[in-house]
Write a protein that holds these residues in place. Structure first.
Motif, PDB file in Angstrom:
ATOM      1  N   PHE A 131       0.823  -1.204   0.000  1.00  0.00           N
ATOM      2  CA  PHE A 131       0.000   0.000   0.000  1.00  0.00           C
ATOM      3  C   PHE A 131       0.860   1.258   0.000  1.00  0.00           C
ATOM      4  N   LEU A 132       1.827   1.306   0.902  1.00  0.00           N
ATOM      5  CA  LEU A 132       2.651   2.510   1.017  1.00  0.00           C
ATOM      6  C   LEU A 132       3.471   2.737  -0.258  1.00  0.00           C
ATOM      7  N   GLY A 133       4.023   1.657  -0.814  1.00  0.00           N
ATOM      8  CA  GLY A 133       4.769   1.778  -2.051  1.00  0.00           C
ATOM      9  C   GLY A 133       3.883   2.096  -3.241  1.00  0.00           C
ATOM     10  N   GLY A 134       2.702   1.468  -3.301  1.00  0.00           N
ATOM     11  CA  GLY A 134       1.769   1.728  -4.399  1.00  0.00           C
ATOM     12  C   GLY A 134       1.253   3.149  -4.386  1.00  0.00           C
ATOM     13  N   LEU A 135       0.976   3.669  -3.198  1.00  0.00           N
ATOM     14  CA  LEU A 135       0.508   5.047  -3.078  1.00  0.00           C
ATOM     15  C   LEU A 135       1.569   6.019  -3.592  1.00  0.00           C
ATOM     16  N   GLY A 136       2.807   5.794  -3.187  1.00  0.00           N
ATOM     17  CA  GLY A 136       3.892   6.651  -3.642  1.00  0.00           C
ATOM     18  C   GLY A 136       4.136   6.538  -5.135  1.00  0.00           C
ATOM     19  N   ALA A 138       1.905   5.818  -7.411  1.00  0.00           N
ATOM     20  CA  ALA A 138       0.820   6.530  -8.093  1.00  0.00           C
ATOM     21  C   ALA A 138       1.064   8.038  -8.071  1.00  0.00           C
ATOM     22  N   ALA A 139       1.505   8.548  -6.921  1.00  0.00           N
ATOM     23  CA  ALA A 139       1.794   9.980  -6.819  1.00  0.00           C
ATOM     24  C   ALA A 139       2.944  10.366  -7.744  1.00  0.00           C
ATOM     25  N   TYR A 140       3.937   9.500  -7.842  1.00  0.00           N
ATOM     26  CA  TYR A 140       5.078   9.731  -8.746  1.00  0.00           C
ATOM     27  C   TYR A 140       4.611   9.766 -10.200  1.00  0.00           C
ATOM     28  N   ALA A 141       3.774   8.784 -10.574  1.00  0.00           N
ATOM     29  CA  ALA A 141       3.297   8.714 -11.961  1.00  0.00           C
ATOM     30  C   ALA A 141       2.467   9.942 -12.322  1.00  0.00           C
ATOM     31  N   LEU A 142       1.621  10.382 -11.413  1.00  0.00           N
ATOM     32  CA  LEU A 142       0.754  11.529 -11.689  1.00  0.00           C
ATOM     33  C   LEU A 142       1.535  12.834 -11.768  1.00  0.00           C
ATOM     34  N   SER A 143       2.532  12.975 -10.913  1.00  0.00           N
ATOM     35  CA  SER A 143       3.288  14.226 -10.843  1.00  0.00           C
ATOM     36  C   SER A 143       4.514  14.241 -11.752  1.00  0.00           C
ATOM     37  N   GLY A 144       5.044  13.051 -12.072  1.00  0.00           N
ATOM     38  CA  GLY A 144       6.284  12.968 -12.830  1.00  0.00           C
ATOM     39  C   GLY A 144       7.505  13.277 -11.995  1.00  0.00           C
ATOM     40  N   PRO A 146       9.669  11.916  -8.582  1.00  0.00           N
ATOM     41  CA  PRO A 146       9.794  10.883  -7.547  1.00  0.00           C
ATOM     42  C   PRO A 146       9.728  11.439  -6.130  1.00  0.00           C
ATOM     43  N   VAL A 147      10.172  12.675  -5.941  1.00  0.00           N
ATOM     44  CA  VAL A 147      10.122  13.287  -4.605  1.00  0.00           C
ATOM     45  C   VAL A 147       8.679  13.393  -4.121  1.00  0.00           C
ATOM     46  N   ILE A 148       7.771  13.739  -5.036  1.00  0.00           N
ATOM     47  CA  ILE A 148       6.346  13.820  -4.687  1.00  0.00           C
ATOM     48  C   ILE A 148       5.841  12.450  -4.249  1.00  0.00           C
ATOM     49  N   GLY A 149       6.321  11.408  -4.901  1.00  0.00           N
ATOM     50  CA  GLY A 149       5.922  10.055  -4.528  1.00  0.00           C
ATOM     51  C   GLY A 149       6.318   9.713  -3.108  1.00  0.00           C
ATOM     52  N   TYR A 150       7.568   9.995  -2.760  1.00  0.00           N
ATOM     53  CA  TYR A 150       8.031   9.723  -1.396  1.00  0.00           C
ATOM     54  C   TYR A 150       7.291  10.588  -0.374  1.00  0.00           C
ATOM     55  N   MET A 151       7.049  11.843  -0.732  1.00  0.00           N
ATOM     56  CA  MET A 151       6.353  12.742   0.184  1.00  0.00           C
ATOM     57  C   MET A 151       4.921  12.267   0.452  1.00  0.00           C
TER      58      MET A 151
END
Length: 208
Positions: A131-136, A138-144, A146-151
């Motif tokens: 879940f935690l990795g998948g959420l990140g 998805a955020a990475y894919a949407l924003s382009g 990777p920092v957004i994904g980790y955040m």
């Protein structure tokens, strides 16, 4: 088929080892941070909930990272290779590494005299990681970015750590330490959906 095997080998050779090493170091640091010997079932649940979920971010969020390099992106495009298949191969490789490391960690806990049902706690830990990795991812894919994904993953983690039990319901990240198990199924399914959505978004971005 050979193209996809080559893509998997490329990911194993140049990307997965670094992520696996950081995850292994994180698991290996557990005795220094929390202790891993003679824990009760409740203490083991807390350790897996609060600590063992973190490598999920390290292993799953970077699956789109190689395409940040324009040369790699152009090379893949030139070979007419399905990006969706490549992303799924990376997810499977990362998931396999996640299972191996978490299983080794659970085995270490058992060897340390911790009292807990490994057959129940192992999939529970993996569910939180997915879940935690998948959420990140998805955020990475949407924003382009990777920092957004980790955040995004860290923000969810911190929210769950604070007041999440009151507001998150079946998506409470630390349900095992609260005596719940059903929530882990919701986390696992949602994490998988997030990963598939991340792949879909990334594919359409590549085509645009």
């Amino acid at each position: 088929m050979e193209r996809y095997l080559a893509a998997g080998k490329e990911y194993i050779r140049h990307h997965l080892p670094q992520q696996a090493l950081v995850s292994a170091v994180l698991f290996g640091a557990a005795p220094l941070i929390a202790g891993v010997e003679n824990l009760s079932q409740a203490e083991t649940a807390q350790l897996l909930d609060f600590y063992a979920v973190l490598p999920g971010m390290i292993l799953l969020i970077p699956i789109f990272l190689p395409e940040q390099n324009p040369d790699i992106r152009d090379l893949i495009r030139s070979k007419y290779t399905s990006m969706g298949s490549i992303y799924l191969i990376r997810i499977l490789l990362s998931a396999l590494m996640m299972v191996l490391l978490t299983t080794a960690f659970v085995w270490m806990l058992k060897q340390g005299g911790c009292s807990f049902p490994a057959g129940k706690f192992l999939p529970a830990a993996l569910s939180g990681m997915i879940f935690l990795g998948g959420l990140g991812a998805a955020a990475y894919a949407l924003s382009g970015n990777p920092v957004i994904g980790y955040m995004a993953s860290l923000a969810y983690y911190l929210f769950a750590f604070g007041t999440g039990e009151k507001y998150l319901g079946n998506w409470f990240l630390f349900s095992l330490s609260a005596g719940g198990y059903t929530e882990k199924r919701y986390l696992a399914v949602t994490g998988l959906i997030c990963l598939l959505m991340a792949v879909w978004v990334s594919i359409h971005k590549e085509r645009s």
